[in-house]
Design a protein around this motif. Structure first.
Motif, PDB file in Angstrom:
ATOM      1  N   LEU A   1       0.830  -1.217   0.067  1.00  0.00           N
ATOM      2  CA  LEU A   1      -0.014  -0.043  -0.042  1.00  0.00           C
ATOM      3  C   LEU A   1       0.867   1.187   0.149  1.00  0.00           C
ATOM      4  O   LEU A   1       1.638   1.482   0.950  1.00  0.00           O
ATOM      5  N   ILE A   2       0.868   1.861  -1.189  1.00  0.00           N
ATOM      6  CA  ILE A   2       1.892   3.284  -1.284  1.00  0.00           C
ATOM      7  C   ILE A   2       1.115   4.445  -1.432  1.00  0.00           C
ATOM      8  O   ILE A   2       0.323   4.559  -2.407  1.00  0.00           O
ATOM      9  N   ASP A   3       1.533   5.343  -0.417  1.00  0.00           N
ATOM     10  CA  ASP A   3       0.749   6.570  -0.524  1.00  0.00           C
ATOM     11  C   ASP A   3      -0.626   6.318  -0.444  1.00  0.00           C
ATOM     12  O   ASP A   3      -1.125   5.405   0.137  1.00  0.00           O
ATOM     13  N   ILE A   4      -1.458   7.478  -0.458  1.00  0.00           N
ATOM     14  CA  ILE A   4      -2.866   7.413  -0.545  1.00  0.00           C
ATOM     15  C   ILE A   4      -3.210   6.656  -1.829  1.00  0.00           C
ATOM     16  O   ILE A   4      -3.049   7.159  -3.098  1.00  0.00           O
ATOM     17  N   PRO A   5      -3.983   5.558  -1.670  1.00  0.00           N
ATOM     18  CA  PRO A   5      -4.294   4.828  -2.769  1.00  0.00           C
ATOM     19  C   PRO A   5      -5.371   5.647  -3.866  1.00  0.00           C
ATOM     20  O   PRO A   5      -6.471   6.240  -3.156  1.00  0.00           O
ATOM     21  N   ASN A   6      -5.228   5.452  -4.929  1.00  0.00           N
ATOM     22  CA  ASN A   6      -5.997   5.907  -6.094  1.00  0.00           C
ATOM     23  C   ASN A   6      -6.582   4.912  -6.973  1.00  0.00           C
ATOM     24  O   ASN A   6      -5.427   4.164  -7.257  1.00  0.00           O
ATOM     25  N   PHE A   7      -7.735   4.701  -7.144  1.00  0.00           N
ATOM     26  CA  PHE A   7      -8.014   3.683  -7.987  1.00  0.00           C
ATOM     27  C   PHE A   7      -8.724   3.708  -9.125  1.00  0.00           C
ATOM     28  O   PHE A   7      -9.148   5.048  -9.348  1.00  0.00           O
ATOM     29  N   TYR A   8      -8.848   2.914 -10.001  1.00  0.00           N
ATOM     30  CA  TYR A   8      -9.741   3.053 -11.454  1.00  0.00           C
ATOM     31  C   TYR A   8     -11.063   3.394 -10.775  1.00  0.00           C
ATOM     32  O   TYR A   8     -11.461   2.789  -9.869  1.00  0.00           O
ATOM     33  N   ASN A   9     -11.797   3.964 -11.793  1.00  0.00           N
ATOM     34  CA  ASN A   9     -13.265   4.143 -11.016  1.00  0.00           C
ATOM     35  C   ASN A   9     -14.229   3.069 -11.524  1.00  0.00           C
ATOM     36  O   ASN A   9     -15.090   3.009 -12.354  1.00  0.00           O
ATOM     37  N   MET A  10     -13.757   1.919 -10.871  1.00  0.00           N
ATOM     38  CA  MET A  10     -14.907   0.645 -11.168  1.00  0.00           C
ATOM     39  C   MET A  10     -15.318   0.317  -9.671  1.00  0.00           C
ATOM     40  O   MET A  10     -14.993   1.046  -8.639  1.00  0.00           O
ATOM     41  N   THR A  11     -15.995  -0.771  -9.670  1.00  0.00           N
ATOM     42  CA  THR A  11     -16.741  -1.037  -8.443  1.00  0.00           C
ATOM     43  C   THR A  11     -15.500  -1.698  -7.483  1.00  0.00           C
ATOM     44  O   THR A  11     -14.569  -2.335  -7.891  1.00  0.00           O
TER      45      THR A  11
ATOM     46  N   THR B   1      -2.735   6.066 -10.165  1.00  0.00           N
ATOM     47  CA  THR B   1      -3.077   4.443 -10.055  1.00  0.00           C
ATOM     48  C   THR B   1      -2.129   3.409 -10.188  1.00  0.00           C
ATOM     49  O   THR B   1      -2.160   2.261  -9.619  1.00  0.00           O
ATOM     50  N   GLY B   2      -0.966   3.991 -10.687  1.00  0.00           N
ATOM     51  CA  GLY B   2       0.281   3.203 -10.882  1.00  0.00           C
ATOM     52  C   GLY B   2       0.701   2.603  -9.359  1.00  0.00           C
ATOM     53  O   GLY B   2       1.163   1.318  -9.550  1.00  0.00           O
ATOM     54  N   PHE B   3       0.643   3.357  -8.287  1.00  0.00           N
ATOM     55  CA  PHE B   3       1.019   2.990  -7.081  1.00  0.00           C
ATOM     56  C   PHE B   3       0.281   1.748  -6.635  1.00  0.00           C
ATOM     57  O   PHE B   3       0.785   0.775  -5.911  1.00  0.00           O
ATOM     58  N   ILE B   4      -0.892   1.329  -7.015  1.00  0.00           N
ATOM     59  CA  ILE B   4      -1.579   0.131  -6.730  1.00  0.00           C
ATOM     60  C   ILE B   4      -1.231  -0.729  -7.743  1.00  0.00           C
ATOM     61  O   ILE B   4      -1.043  -2.049  -7.632  1.00  0.00           O
ATOM     62  N   VAL B   5      -1.159  -0.598  -9.256  1.00  0.00           N
ATOM     63  CA  VAL B   5      -1.030  -1.556 -10.029  1.00  0.00           C
ATOM     64  C   VAL B   5       0.402  -1.857 -10.430  1.00  0.00           C
ATOM     65  O   VAL B   5       0.467  -3.197 -10.552  1.00  0.00           O
ATOM     66  N   PHE B   6       1.384  -0.996 -10.391  1.00  0.00           N
ATOM     67  CA  PHE B   6       2.779  -1.391 -10.818  1.00  0.00           C
ATOM     68  C   PHE B   6       3.291  -2.494 -10.029  1.00  0.00           C
ATOM     69  O   PHE B   6       3.900  -3.326 -10.546  1.00  0.00           O
ATOM     70  N   PRO B   7       3.009  -2.560  -8.487  1.00  0.00           N
ATOM     71  CA  PRO B   7       3.593  -3.633  -8.029  1.00  0.00           C
ATOM     72  C   PRO B   7       3.018  -5.072  -8.222  1.00  0.00           C
ATOM     73  O   PRO B   7       3.632  -5.930  -7.719  1.00  0.00           O
ATOM     74  N   LYS B   8       1.872  -5.118  -9.068  1.00  0.00           N
ATOM     75  CA  LYS B   8       1.150  -6.398  -8.992  1.00  0.00           C
ATOM     76  C   LYS B   8       1.549  -6.989 -10.048  1.00  0.00           C
ATOM     77  O   LYS B   8       1.330  -8.257 -10.350  1.00  0.00           O
ATOM     78  N   ILE B   9       1.901  -6.316 -11.250  1.00  0.00           N
ATOM     79  CA  ILE B   9       2.054  -6.576 -12.697  1.00  0.00           C
ATOM     80  C   ILE B   9       3.142  -6.185 -13.325  1.00  0.00           C
ATOM     81  O   ILE B   9       3.449  -4.960 -13.165  1.00  0.00           O
ATOM     82  N   ASN B  10       3.738  -7.005 -14.035  1.00  0.00           N
ATOM     83  CA  ASN B  10       5.116  -6.670 -14.938  1.00  0.00           C
ATOM     84  C   ASN B  10       4.580  -5.477 -16.099  1.00  0.00           C
ATOM     85  O   ASN B  10       3.508  -5.669 -16.396  1.00  0.00           O
ATOM     86  N   LYS B  11       5.145  -4.412 -15.993  1.00  0.00           N
ATOM     87  CA  LYS B  11       4.828  -3.312 -16.809  1.00  0.00           C
ATOM     88  C   LYS B  11       4.587  -3.728 -18.220  1.00  0.00           C
ATOM     89  O   LYS B  11       3.753  -3.123 -18.729  1.00  0.00           O
ATOM     90  N   TYR B  12       5.208  -4.562 -18.808  1.00  0.00           N
ATOM     91  CA  TYR B  12       5.057  -4.950 -20.161  1.00  0.00           C
ATOM     92  C   TYR B  12       4.043  -5.694 -20.467  1.00  0.00           C
ATOM     93  O   TYR B  12       3.279  -5.406 -21.358  1.00  0.00           O
ATOM     94  N   LYS B  13       3.610  -6.357 -19.225  1.00  0.00           N
ATOM     95  CA  LYS B  13       2.216  -7.403 -19.502  1.00  0.00           C
ATOM     96  C   LYS B  13       0.977  -6.223 -19.147  1.00  0.00           C
ATOM     97  O   LYS B  13      -0.135  -6.402 -19.952  1.00  0.00           O
ATOM     98  N   LEU B  14       1.352  -5.271 -18.430  1.00  0.00           N
ATOM     99  CA  LEU B  14       0.236  -4.361 -18.152  1.00  0.00           C
ATOM    100  C   LEU B  14      -0.056  -3.304 -19.494  1.00  0.00           C
ATOM    101  O   LEU B  14      -1.155  -3.496 -19.878  1.00  0.00           O
ATOM    102  N   ILE B  15       1.130  -2.913 -20.035  1.00  0.00           N
ATOM    103  CA  ILE B  15       0.804  -1.991 -21.316  1.00  0.00           C
ATOM    104  C   ILE B  15       0.093  -2.811 -22.452  1.00  0.00           C
ATOM    105  O   ILE B  15      -0.590  -2.235 -23.063  1.00  0.00           O
TER     106      ILE B  15
END
Lengths: 352, 284
Positions: free
Chosen positions: A87-97, B94-108
């Motif tokens: 959990l890094i910084d204040i989380p920002n999510f895509y606007n989904m459910t 949103t990268g703070f949430i997503v980048f640690p979860k998936i390889n960037k090449y796979k994500l793009i």
């Protein structure tokens, strides 16, 4: 001794001429809960971002042990994705459910498909977000978003959990819930690394504290050991009944006289003018002593045996938070951009 | 066998990202599908209702006039679907949430393919509506050249998407990415083409230009394929005030099929690879 699971070796990160993290050395052992504490801009989040591979260090290494193998350079390890939750910084999510987001995160982190829905429900229920499962995160409050941020970090049941300011935006009840959940995770043997400003939360949960300022680790040890650097430590002594108002002053003088070898007579006036205080609201005494472990025992003995006719001691504690607060402020004040002033008793590099 | 399994397991995050991205962008999909149906119906049906508007003589000409707006639809769709594909991860954090979860090449790759399927779907809907009206007015069989045109439209929209993705990989803000890519694609390439043709005439073909490569979509409908591909228009006579003279200007109509296809593929692969590399190196 448990094995080292994360090791930071001379980790340095610069942004132009500004050194955000300066030769940080730190070892985290399996099952430990480590708190990373420091003022704003001290480098806490930068350290975490480098572990998450969001930032590349300018020099130094991050070593990690995956699946009981040897320590490996993080740059060569791809399996960290399923082993660490961030959990890094204040989380920002895509606007989904919330459900769509968690389902996606669970899938890309290869959480077993057949268990994923149950896991999502279980975590949403624990964090009291079940009713919001099918709501878009745009409609979430700050605290709810933060809870969802914690859920996404632990969703795939990682061995290592790294949380940056997990208590931000949470109400006191939610903080208690999270503390409770972190304790559960501790009991499951998870390794937890928390960066926070909230010294109470840190002192309650963490086994060890790493103090960071100007990008440098200025202290890394248990709260008790860090407190040894303080000239003064604090004791709280709760009494069974309130003291008689007329007798307070003479009684305090008698206690002061008797405990004088153990009390801090040169107390910093910023802390208190006298080493013994009576707080009628809390019905207790606050004593500032020399911080030595053996002194605590002696003080307790004297208070129980020699003042039996004056009061009855029902609780005798050394508050962790206030100690940590004082260690924190002392060390942060003493540290400079060039480096920490070496403090007696502090194992800065944790080289044991 | 195990390596093969590992390979496919490694691909699953891409697959999940494609699905997630398509769900995420579904509002844009509904909007552009509606727009593409409306434009196709307007050009193929509504205009025919006006008595002064004459129906084209052949099915190919009907398709050609119906496709006059396809480059605009593909261009706007590519800009709006792909402008935020990378920079929004940084801009909206949103990268703070997503980048640690998936390889960037796979994500793009997952995000790119997810959006690509949607823009291809929009183009497909446009062609289906146009094809149906072509069948309605001229009967079957449908001219095979509309399928060639469709293939080039798909190639063109993929090239546009890669181009916008490249911009998204180094721009900071989604809106600025949209504005800049729209300006370049709508005006920049056309202005550059005009200047190059004015200076070099038929000695230099503007093959660098995505707008020029997009001409293949309609020129492939012509039978035979335009030849020569560079045409010069001449004007002569006495002008106002007794001034007279001869004026001519030339224009490149279309690239050759081989060169056009090759360059569209170069755009697709080159821009995407560059975007992926920049994305991998970019720090949050």
């Amino acid at each position: 001794m448990t094995e080292t699971i994360i090791k930071l070796e001379n980790l340095t990160k610069k942004f132009g001429n500004f050194t955000a993290v300066n030769s940080v050395n730190l070892e985290v052992r399996r099952g430990e809960t480590i708190g990373l504490v420091g003022p704003n801009g001290a480098g806490k989040t930068t350290v975490i971002k480098m572990i998450a591979k969001i930032l590349r260090p300018n020099s130094g290494k991050i070593l990690i042990r995956t699946n009981h193998s040897d320590l490996q350079d993080l740059r060569n390890v791809s399996s960290t994705i399923s082993q660490i939750g961030f959990l890094i910084d204040i989380p920002n999510f895509y606007n989904m459910t919330a459900y769509q987001l968690l389902k996606y995160f669970g899938k890309i982190q290869r959480y077993p498909k057949d268990k994923l829905d149950n896991r999502i429900d279980e975590l949403l229920a624990f964090f009291k977000l079940s009713e919001w499962k099918f709501e878009r995160v745009r409609n979430f409050s700050k605290g709810m978003t933060q809870k969802l941020g914690i859920i996404q970090a632990i969703l795939h049941d990682p061995d290592i959990i790294i949380l940056d300011e997990p208590q931000t935006g949470l109400d006191p009840l939610a903080r208690i819930e999270i503390r409770k959940y972190l304790r559960e995770l501790q009991s499951l043997g998870k390794t937890i690394f928390i960066a926070s400003h909230m010294l109470y939360e840190i002192s309650e949960i963490c086994d060890k504290i790493a103090l960071i300022n100007y990008g440098k680790i200025i202290g890394f040890d248990t709260v008790e050991n860090l407190a040894l650097t303080l000239k003064t430590s604090e004791l709280n002594c709760l009494l069974l009944e309130p003291l008689d108002a007329e007798k307070i002053l003479p009684l305090l003088n008698r206690i002061d006289e008797r405990l004088s070898p153990f009390l801090d007579q040169n107390l910093d006036p910023k802390i208190s003018k006298i080493p013994i205080l009576y707080n009628p609201e809390h019905q207790g005494l606050k004593l500032y002593f020399n911080g030595k472990n053996e002194s605590k025992g002696e003080i307790l003995k004297i208070l129980v045996n020699e003042f039996e006719s004056d009061f009855t001691v029902i609780s005798f504690t050394q508050p962790k938070t206030s100690q940590l607060e004082r260690v924190y402020s002392q060390m942060v004040e003493d540290s400079t951009p060039e480096g920490p002033i070496k403090l007696k008793g502090v194992d800065i590099k944790n080289e044991k | 066998m195990r390596n093969e399994n590992d390979f496919f397991i490694g691909l699953t995050p891409i697959f999940h990202t494609i699905i997630f991205e398509m769900k995420k962008q579904r509002k844009k999909l509904y909007f552009f599908t509606m727009v593409s149906i409306l434009v196709a119906v307007l050009l193929s049906y509504i205009l025919q209702l006006f008595p002064d508007y004459l129906l084209a003589d052949t099915q190919a000409e009907f398709f050609s006039s119906g496709l006059s707006f396809i480059s605009f639809i593909t261009l706007f769709a590519a800009c709006l679907f792909f402008s935020g594909i990378i920079c929004s991860e940084f801009n909206k954090r949103t990268g703070f949430i997503v980048f640690p979860k998936i390889n960037k090449y796979k994500l793009i790759l997952g995000k790119y393919l997810g959006n690509l399927f949607l823009v291809i779907f929009i183009v497909t809907v446009y062609y289906i509506v146009l094809g149906l009206f072509g069948f309605f007015y001229y009967g079957g069989p449908i001219n095979i050249r509309i399928f060639y045109s469709y293939v080039f439209a798909v190639l063109y929209v993929i090239a546009l998407s890669s181009f916008v993705t490249l911009f998204s990989s180094f721009m900071k803000n989604v809106n600025i990415t949209i504005i800049i890519t729209l300006i370049i694609l709508l005006m920049g390439f056309n202005i550059a083409d005009q200047i190059v043709t004015l200076i070099y005439a038929d000695t230099f073909e503007p093959l660098y230009s995505l707008a020029y490569l997009g001409n293949l979509i309609t020129s492939v409908l012509e039978n035979p394929f335009p030849d020569p591909r560079y045409v010069e228009y001449s004007f002569g006579g006495i002008g106002p005030g007794g001034m007279g003279g001869h004026f001519s200007f030339g224009t490149w109509i279309t690239p050759s099929i081989f060169m056009g296809t090759t360059l569209l593929l170069v755009y697709i692969i080159g821009c995407f690879l560059l975007a992926a590399l920049l994305f991998k190196r970019r720090q949050l």
